[in-house]
Design an enzyme around this catalytic site. Structure first.
Site, PDB file in Angstrom:
ATOM      1  N   SER A 115       0.895  -1.242  -0.049  1.00  0.00           N
ATOM      2  CA  SER A 115       0.185  -0.198  -0.024  1.00  0.00           C
ATOM      3  C   SER A 115       0.793   1.305  -0.014  1.00  0.00           C
ATOM      4  CB  SER A 115      -0.815  -0.011   1.184  1.00  0.00           C
ATOM      5  OG  SER A 115      -1.661   1.282   1.465  1.00  0.00           O
ATOM      6  N   TYR A 135      -2.882   0.463  10.229  1.00  0.00           N
ATOM      7  CA  TYR A 135      -2.413   0.285   8.827  1.00  0.00           C
ATOM      8  C   TYR A 135      -1.182   1.020   8.576  1.00  0.00           C
ATOM      9  CZ  TYR A 135      -3.703  -0.562   4.089  1.00  0.00           C
ATOM     10  OH  TYR A 135      -3.683  -1.119   2.575  1.00  0.00           O
ATOM     11  N   LYS A 157       2.088  -1.274   7.392  1.00  0.00           N
ATOM     12  CA  LYS A 157       2.484  -1.010   5.983  1.00  0.00           C
ATOM     13  C   LYS A 157       3.824  -0.549   5.973  1.00  0.00           C
ATOM     14  CE  LYS A 157      -1.192  -3.044   4.166  1.00  0.00           C
ATOM     15  NZ  LYS A 157      -1.089  -4.151   3.444  1.00  0.00           N
TER      16      LYS A 157
END
Length: 263
Positions: free
Chosen positions: A138, A151, A155
């Site tokens: 991502s 997140y 990531k």
């Protein structure tokens, strides 16, 4: 890497980016595509829709023994794994207030699953003198996922681990790419919008949401060139440069966007 006659494994392969990769790899002439997913029925359906080159497998990527079994079964069935795509991922839509269980799940799916995959496939790939790992990380891994602290943190860790693998094993034939898309029309984004998550609203407001098939196109091009960073949204490279050159200004711009979305 050219996909012709290759053996590919894709986790999180039953939907979104994963199923688009599976379809595209088959269309590119892969000898076999293993569609691995936590949802066994969805994996079966995705594989059936691709045809005889596809094989479905049920796997929980947070369970190292299941990941090892996936790799061992694929190597028994096809003799090798040329490309392993660690694609499964989860978002939370929350911040520091989230309970430890949510942080742990994000860590296990978004980071440890990549570690488990590398542990399982590296011995065979290095013994054969080569192989490819594709990590879906991502754009949050090089920027920031506004509104989603777990997140963002995980990531970034996934990109860091992929870079470590590339530096450590490139001279032994291993190729590594980190796939870093921004907005993609997947169930993850749809669920985030339905829940009113700020990060999903930022993505939707950007007007740059790609289809999973467009991401698959970018992956094919990136694998062919063996690029470390595969950026389906090319503008992410410019954002990353601005962030590095002027972190205070970059953060100020994000805060302004958040204020506007919050009304």
């Amino acid at each position: 890497m050219n996909l012709t006659d290759r053996i590919a494994v894709i986790t999180g392969g039953a939907g979104g980016i994963g199923s688009a990769l599976a379809r595209r790899f088959a269309a590119e002439g892969a000898a076999a595509v293993v569609v691995a997913d936590l949802d066994a029925d969805a994996a079966d359906a995705a594989a059936a829709g691709i045809g005889p080159v596809a094989h479905a497998a049920a796997v929980d990527v947070t369970d190292e023994e299941q990941v090892r079994a996936l790799v061992a079964d694929t190597e028994r069935r096809y003799g090798r794994i040329d490309l392993f795509c660690a694609n499964a991922g989860v978002a939370t839509g929350g911040g520091v207030e989230l309970p430890d269980a949510d942080w742990d799940r994000a860590w296990r799916v978004n980071v440890l699953a990549h570690v488990y995959a590398a542990r399982a496939v590296l011995p065979g790939m290095l013994a054969r003198g080569g192989g490819y790992l594709l990590a879906t990380c991502s754009a949050a891994g090089v920027l920031t996922a506004v509104g989603d602290a777990p997140y963002t943190a995980t990531k970034h860790a996934a990109v860091g681990f992929a870079e470590w693998l590339a530096v450590t094993y490139r001279d032994q034939g291993l190729r590594v790419s980190a796939l870093c898309p921004q907005g993609v029309d997947t169930p993850m984004l749809a669920d985030g919008l339905a829940a009113g998550h700020l990060g999903a609203r930022v993505i939707a407001a950007s007007g740059a949401v790609l289809s999973p098939d467009q991401v698959a196109d970018a992956v094919i091009a990136g694998l062919a060139e063996e690029r470390f960073l595969i950026l389906p949204h090319p503008e992410v490279a410019g954002y990353a440069r601005r962030r590095a050159e002027d972190p205070d200004g970059w953060q100020a711009g994000l805060r302004k966007l958040v204020r506007r979305l919050r009304g």
